[in-house]
Design an enzyme around this catalytic site. Structure first.
Site, PDB file in Angstrom:
ATOM      1  N   GLY A 127     -69.536 -33.372 -72.673  1.00  0.00           N
ATOM      2  CA  GLY A 127     -70.746 -33.281 -71.861  1.00  0.00           C
ATOM      3  C   GLY A 127     -71.363 -31.902 -71.728  1.00  0.00           C
ATOM      4  N   GLU A 161     -68.633 -26.708 -67.185  1.00  0.00           N
ATOM      5  CA  GLU A 161     -68.493 -28.168 -67.026  1.00  0.00           C
ATOM      6  C   GLU A 161     -69.864 -28.816 -66.955  1.00  0.00           C
ATOM      7  OE1 GLU A 161     -66.819 -30.838 -66.716  1.00  0.00           O
ATOM      8  OE2 GLU A 161     -64.772 -30.465 -66.053  1.00  0.00           O
ATOM      9  N   ASP A 163     -67.676 -34.759 -60.225  1.00  0.00           N
ATOM     10  CA  ASP A 163     -67.900 -35.994 -59.461  1.00  0.00           C
ATOM     11  C   ASP A 163     -66.845 -36.025 -58.346  1.00  0.00           C
ATOM     12  OD1 ASP A 163     -68.307 -38.613 -58.658  1.00  0.00           O
ATOM     13  OD2 ASP A 163     -68.054 -39.513 -60.609  1.00  0.00           O
ATOM     14  N   THR A 164     -65.670 -36.606 -58.584  1.00  0.00           N
ATOM     15  CA  THR A 164     -64.604 -36.541 -57.572  1.00  0.00           C
ATOM     16  C   THR A 164     -63.919 -35.170 -57.579  1.00  0.00           C
ATOM     17  OG1 THR A 164     -62.888 -37.318 -59.078  1.00  0.00           O
ATOM     18  CG2 THR A 164     -64.099 -38.995 -57.850  1.00  0.00           C
ATOM     19  N   GLY A 165     -64.015 -34.450 -58.714  1.00  0.00           N
ATOM     20  CA  GLY A 165     -63.317 -33.174 -58.863  1.00  0.00           C
ATOM     21  C   GLY A 165     -61.941 -33.329 -59.495  1.00  0.00           C
ATOM     22  N   THR A 210     -60.970 -34.252 -62.556  1.00  0.00           N
ATOM     23  CA  THR A 210     -60.830 -33.671 -63.890  1.00  0.00           C
ATOM     24  C   THR A 210     -60.720 -32.144 -63.800  1.00  0.00           C
ATOM     25  OG1 THR A 210     -62.250 -35.456 -64.674  1.00  0.00           O
ATOM     26  CG2 THR A 210     -61.876 -33.625 -66.191  1.00  0.00           C
ATOM     27  N   LEU A 211     -61.592 -31.566 -62.991  1.00  0.00           N
ATOM     28  CA  LEU A 211     -61.616 -30.114 -62.862  1.00  0.00           C
ATOM     29  C   LEU A 211     -60.329 -29.595 -62.215  1.00  0.00           C
ATOM     30  CD1 LEU A 211     -63.319 -27.682 -63.367  1.00  0.00           C
ATOM     31  CD2 LEU A 211     -64.407 -28.016 -61.150  1.00  0.00           C
ATOM     32  N   ARG A 253     -77.052 -38.509 -74.723  1.00  0.00           N
ATOM     33  CA  ARG A 253     -76.660 -37.092 -74.650  1.00  0.00           C
ATOM     34  C   ARG A 253     -77.765 -36.173 -75.149  1.00  0.00           C
ATOM     35  NH1 ARG A 253     -71.112 -36.822 -73.609  1.00  0.00           N
ATOM     36  NH2 ARG A 253     -69.819 -38.474 -74.486  1.00  0.00           N
TER      37      ARG A 253
HETATM   38  P1  5GP Z   1     -64.441 -36.355 -61.908  1.00  0.00           P
HETATM   39  O1  5GP Z   1     -63.077 -36.175 -62.496  1.00  0.00           O
HETATM   40  O2  5GP Z   1     -64.988 -35.127 -61.243  1.00  0.00           O
HETATM   41  O3  5GP Z   1     -64.493 -37.561 -60.999  1.00  0.00           O
HETATM   42  O4  5GP Z   1     -65.396 -36.752 -63.101  1.00  0.00           O
HETATM   43  C1  5GP Z   1     -65.770 -35.794 -64.038  1.00  0.00           C
HETATM   44  C2  5GP Z   1     -66.155 -36.409 -65.356  1.00  0.00           C
HETATM   45  O5  5GP Z   1     -66.654 -37.749 -65.200  1.00  0.00           O
HETATM   46  C3  5GP Z   1     -67.279 -35.616 -65.957  1.00  0.00           C
HETATM   47  O6  5GP Z   1     -66.814 -34.573 -66.760  1.00  0.00           O
HETATM   48  C4  5GP Z   1     -68.051 -36.678 -66.735  1.00  0.00           C
HETATM   49  O7  5GP Z   1     -67.471 -36.830 -68.005  1.00  0.00           O
HETATM   50  C5  5GP Z   1     -67.834 -37.932 -65.945  1.00  0.00           C
HETATM   51  N1  5GP Z   1     -68.942 -38.210 -65.003  1.00  0.00           N
HETATM   52  C6  5GP Z   1     -68.926 -38.087 -63.646  1.00  0.00           C
HETATM   53  N2  5GP Z   1     -70.106 -38.460 -63.111  1.00  0.00           N
HETATM   54  C7  5GP Z   1     -70.901 -38.810 -64.149  1.00  0.00           C
HETATM   55  C8  5GP Z   1     -72.277 -39.271 -64.248  1.00  0.00           C
HETATM   56  O8  5GP Z   1     -73.025 -39.447 -63.269  1.00  0.00           O
HETATM   57  N3  5GP Z   1     -72.729 -39.501 -65.509  1.00  0.00           N
HETATM   58  C9  5GP Z   1     -71.967 -39.345 -66.624  1.00  0.00           C
HETATM   59  N4  5GP Z   1     -72.536 -39.614 -67.789  1.00  0.00           N
HETATM   60  N5  5GP Z   1     -70.686 -38.909 -66.571  1.00  0.00           N
HETATM   61  C10 5GP Z   1     -70.165 -38.645 -65.348  1.00  0.00           C
END
Ligand code: 5GP
Length: 179
Positions: free
Chosen positions: A47, A102, A106-108, A110-111, A169
């Protein structure tokens, strides 16, 4: 103009011009903060690719560029929480200043996982720069997240590197799902 991908419709949220203007502001700050630090910019694929390219075009200090790849969505519109390590960061970051780039937090989850993993390699510092943050979705606050281009509502977005079913993308702006 609205975009249709498979079963979903998307409407414009942030234009290409607005993204570029904000990217320049963040780069200007990084140019000051890292002036004598020769940072390694680490893009988190897939992304990040557009944001990384536009950001790095505005960076005018000595730096290195590297990538790693993680995934957690696996095709849908909500995170699975299962993080897949698709490829590891191959450069040695010991005693180096790392700037993680990054696409979206979203939830954090992955980070949080990535920062913990890279911290074990004893970098001099880790700072995270994210294009998008969904403040209402955060469950794992990451203190290294210092630069956010845009806070957005807790809705599914595509474009400027972000996909739905691997499509979208290539869009030069960010679009949100019409619900
Ligand atoms: P987290 O681990 O913070 O919940 O999610 C992070 C990953 O989820 C991002 O790197 C991305 O790949 C995916 N993601 C989270 N929200 C979105 C969104 O609204 N759209 C898309 N396309 N990917 C998302």
């Amino acid at each position: 103009m609205n975009i249709k991908i498979a079963d979903l419709e998307f409407e414009p949220l942030i234009s290409a011009e607005t993204i570029l203007a904000r990217t320049k502001e963040i780069a200007a700050q990084l140019n000051i903060d890292y002036a004598d630090k020769a940072p390694i910019f680490v893009g988190v694929l897939n992304g990040c690719f557009m944001f990384m390219a536009d950001l790095l075009r505005q960076i005018n200090i000595p730096c290195e560029v590297a990538f790693t790849k993680l995934s957690s969505y696996h095709g849908g519109i909500t995170t699975t929480r299962r993080i897949r390590d698709d490829f590891d960061l191959l450069v040695d970051i010991t005693n180096r200043h790392v700037v993680l780039v990054e696409d979206i937090v979203d939830t954090g989850n992955t980070l949080d996982y990535l920062v913990a993993k890279l911290s074990h390699r004893k970098p001099a510092s880790i700072t995270v720069c994210a294009l998008l943050l969904k403040p209402d979705a955060i469950e794992y606050p990451v203190e290294e997240l210092k630069h956010v281009a845009f806070n957005i509502p807790n809705e599914f977005v595509i474009g400027y590197g972000l996909d739905y079913l691997e499509m979208g993308r290539n869009l030069d702006g960010i679009y949100k799902r019409v619900v």
